[in-house]
Design a protein around this motif. Structure first.
Motif, PDB file in Angstrom:
ATOM      1  N   THR A  10      59.335  27.044  40.915  1.00 14.12           N
ATOM      2  CA  THR A  10      60.008  27.387  39.561  1.00 14.12           C
ATOM      3  C   THR A  10      59.187  27.103  38.318  1.00 14.12           C
ATOM      4  N   ASP A  23      62.217  31.103  41.890  1.00 12.68           N
ATOM      5  CA  ASP A  23      62.983  31.266  40.611  1.00 12.68           C
ATOM      6  C   ASP A  23      62.732  32.594  39.935  1.00 12.68           C
ATOM      7  N   ASN A  62      63.484  22.865  33.534  1.00 20.28           N
ATOM      8  CA  ASN A  62      64.214  22.286  32.682  1.00 20.28           C
ATOM      9  C   ASN A  62      65.699  22.461  32.560  1.00 20.28           C
ATOM     10  N   MET A  63      66.137  23.715  32.845  1.00 18.92           N
ATOM     11  CA  MET A  63      67.395  24.219  32.898  1.00 18.92           C
ATOM     12  C   MET A  63      68.245  23.323  33.877  1.00 18.92           C
ATOM     13  N   THR A  64      67.754  23.055  34.930  1.00 15.53           N
ATOM     14  CA  THR A  64      68.528  22.543  36.055  1.00 15.53           C
ATOM     15  C   THR A  64      67.904  21.026  36.578  1.00 15.53           C
ATOM     16  N   CYS A  88      74.709  25.427  39.116  1.00 15.88           N
ATOM     17  CA  CYS A  88      73.986  25.293  40.101  1.00 15.88           C
ATOM     18  C   CYS A  88      74.443  25.026  41.410  1.00 15.88           C
ATOM     19  N   GLY A 138      62.534  27.160  33.775  1.00 17.31           N
ATOM     20  CA  GLY A 138      63.735  26.893  34.776  1.00 17.31           C
ATOM     21  C   GLY A 138      63.992  25.654  35.467  1.00 17.31           C
ATOM     22  N   SER A 169      57.464  29.749  28.174  1.00 15.21           N
ATOM     23  CA  SER A 169      58.248  30.408  28.768  1.00 15.21           C
ATOM     24  C   SER A 169      57.537  31.584  28.968  1.00 15.21           C
ATOM     25  N   SER A 183      68.005  35.263  37.265  1.00 16.81           N
ATOM     26  CA  SER A 183      68.598  34.142  36.308  1.00 16.81           C
ATOM     27  C   SER A 183      67.524  32.858  36.336  1.00 16.81           C
ATOM     28  N   ILE A 184      67.007  32.732  35.214  1.00 20.27           N
ATOM     29  CA  ILE A 184      66.021  31.532  35.193  1.00 20.27           C
ATOM     30  C   ILE A 184      66.975  30.238  35.704  1.00 20.27           C
ATOM     31  N   GLY A 185      66.324  29.448  36.371  1.00 21.68           N
ATOM     32  CA  GLY A 185      66.981  28.213  36.868  1.00 21.68           C
ATOM     33  C   GLY A 185      67.658  28.168  38.391  1.00 21.68           C
ATOM     34  N   TYR A 186      67.467  29.321  39.175  1.00 20.22           N
ATOM     35  CA  TYR A 186      67.713  29.339  40.630  1.00 20.22           C
ATOM     36  C   TYR A 186      66.749  28.426  41.384  1.00 20.22           C
TER      37      TYR A 186
END
Length: 581
Positions: free
Chosen positions: A458, A405, A464-466, A60, A462, A490, A434-437
């Motif tokens: 997002t 995202d 959830n990831m960050t 991140c 995405g 997703s 990428s997912i999570g940007y």
């Protein structure tokens, strides 16, 4: 270049030398997570008052640095400790590498006196990081830190910009050297992309100009290179003087304002009117665009018979995916200026001859908007994604920045969001997608442009990831608005499974979460939106909050048949003789 003010000697450790050089280079906020190897650097940053933000995941931090660089064209800076810190950078560095974004990643490494003796967290990190960066520079001597940081900036901003990794062993960061003031200088011309501009060959320019002059329906296809070159004025002047419409990739959005009469919108996998214009064109001028899979609908566009002129700063990109009739190796801004000059004498006649063609664009766009109106104006619940994009168009001012995202959020806004002025006002992570940007990218963009309204969009996956970076944004006091597209899935994957397997799904559903409540529990503003008529008010509330993040938890359609802006051509059943893209 900044010359030294004296020749006095100073005894500094490696971390101090590094911090001094970064201060001289005028870097913006840096993002990282410290470890023992780089502790002298952290102490030196504190002593010098450099702005640095602890992040909760190194990936991140590099995403935030990437977005900072996109807004400013100055290299973003991130750091990580050895081993897991270094390997966590890989995804974000490849995003910057593929998207041609300048970045400096400072990575601690093992003490060389004990390397390869099972040092804690030690890994073969230089071998892992080298293919993820434009260049990896390992600093083997404390005294070389100023020299090699200058090298890192020059590489990151020149030619095809990209990320540079500085690998610094523990003993180099902690070691001391008697530096002379003359060691500390920077080359101002390398502190911002595009450095080291080149101009196309004059003979090739003449060939290109001859093809463009004869064309009745030429079309500009613009990619992200227009932003790195900051060739907005050159592009607009050329398009208007020659009456040539402009279509763009997701990364190229904002080359000219999406609201300009000559804007044909997005082309490729998803399109408003641009794909039809490509098919009917008799000359395509590609500017700063790689013509990759999405831009070409998996290489089905453009038709081989149409003459293609390709202008790019990277010679080897020309002809990679589509043969070029004329190759213009050079900077986008410089190349467009040269083409304008080559075509200037006949510009009035040509512009008049193409007047009807140019007039088609706003007319066709109006027809498209009328056809899209039921989606854009939809009052349905759960909320239609097109309605959300329409409300973003209404709420966000011309100066604003929308960070999108990967996947679902990026494709919808890429197609339907309109920038209102030229510039990098739309930031999708299309280098690696990428997912999570979204959230960390929003942090980087907001810090790069304080006072500018910034919205990050997002998906729930995405986010959830960050999610931990919401704490970073709160700690930084950033008035960032995060729109979470909540479809409890997703979304892109579920939509593709629906198209290909007719209602059979695997590992694409998420638990229904109240992200607004989570945001409030983390000390941020949280608003859950289930009624489309409340979107505008919620967006304005988020934009008005300037000291802490606001999360808008927007409940959107759960129907996988309606999760994408259009049919994804990869999912169409192909029969012999069919053309699906």
């Amino acid at each position: 270049m900044n010359a030294p003010v004296s020749n006095s000697a100073r005894r500094l450790n490696g971390g101090q030398a590094l911090a001094d050089m970064l201060k001289l280079s005028g870097v913006g906020p840096m993002f990282g997570m410290g470890g023992f190897q780089l502790l002298p650097f952290y102490e030196a940053m504190r002593a010098l008052g450099l702005k640095h933000f602890l992040i909760n995941d190194e990936r991140c931090g590099a995403f935030a640095a990437d977005a900072y660089a996109r807004v400013t064209n100055r290299p973003g800076v991130c750091d990580a400790t050895l081993g897991p810190g270094a390997t966590n950078l890989v995804t974000a560095l490849v995003e910057s590498l593929n998207a041609v974004i300048p970045q400096i990643a400072i990575v601690g490494d093992a003490n060389r006196e004990h390397a390869w003796k099972n040092m804690t967290q030690e890994a073969r990190q230089t071998e892992i990081l080298r293919p993820a960066a434009k260049e990896l520079i390992r600093i083997e001597a404390t005294r070389r830190i100023p020299e090699l940081l200058r090298r890192a900036f020059a590489v990151a901003t020149s030619g095809r910009p990209g990320p540079v990794v500085l690998d610094i062993p523990e003993d180099v960061a902690h070691g001391e050297h008697d530096f002379d003031a003359a060691d500390f200088w920077v080359d101002d011309s390398t502190l911002k992309a595009q450095a080291r501009r080149t101009r196309p060959d004059p003979q090739e320019l003449e060939r290109a100009a001859a093809i463009i002059a004869k064309a009745e329906r030429p079309l500009l296809l613009v990619g992200g290179g227009i932003h790195l070159s900051q060739g907005y004025a050159a592009l607009l002047a050329f398009a208007e003087a020659q009456a040539i419409p402009v279509a763009h990739t997701m990364s190229g959005k904002g080359g000219i304002a999406c609201t300009h009469p000559l804007s044909a919108g997005l082309f490729g996998r998803y399109s408003r009117i641009a794909n039809e214009l490509i098919e009917a064109s008799d000359c395509l001028l590609v500017v700063g665009c790689k013509l990759g899979e999405i831009a070409t609908k998996r290489y089905a566009l453009p038709p081989e018979a149409i003459p293609l002129i390709h202008l790019d700063i990277v010679a080897e990109e020309i002809g990679r995916c589509r043969p070029a009739a004329v190759a213009l190796w050079g900077d986008a801004k410089a190349g467009l200026e040269d083409l304008s000059e080559a075509l200037a004498d006949d510009a009035r006649r040509v512009r008049n001859a193409r007047a009807d063609y140019a007039a088609e664009i706003p007319t066709r766009m109006a027809v498209w908007r009328e056809e899209a109106a039921p989606r854009l104006d939809s009052a349905e619940r759960p909320i239609h994604m097109a309605r959300l994009c329409r409300e973003l168009n209404i709420a966000l001012p011309a100066s604003s920045i929308l960070v999108a995202d990967g996947g679902f959020a990026g494709h919808w806004t890429g197609l339907l969001y309109d920038t209102k002025s030229p510039g990098r006002h739309f930031i999708p992570d299309r280098g690696l997608a990428s997912i999570g940007y979204g959230l960390p990218g929003g942090i980087g963009a907001a810090l790069a442009a304080p006072g500018t309204p910034v919205v990050a969009i997002t998906g729930d996956g995405g986010f959830n990831m960050t999610l931990g970076e919401l704490e970073t944004a709160r700690r930084a006091g950033i008035g960032l608005t995060i729109v979470v597209v909540n479809n409890a899935a997703s979304g892109y994957v579920k939509a593709l499974q629906h198209a290909m397997f007719r209602g059979r799904y695997q590992s694409s559903d998420l638990v229904e979460m109240d992200y607004a409540a989570i945001a409030r529990a983390m000390g941020c503003n949280g608003i859950r939106v289930e009624d489309p008529d409340q979107l505008g008010t919620a967006l304005r509330t988020g934009l008005g909050e300037r000291t802490r993040p606001t999360v808008l938890d927007v409940v959107v359609t759960r129907d996988p048949a309606r999760m994408l802006p259009a049919v994804d051509n990869r999912t169409v059943e192909i029969k012999q003789g069919d053309r699906v893209a």
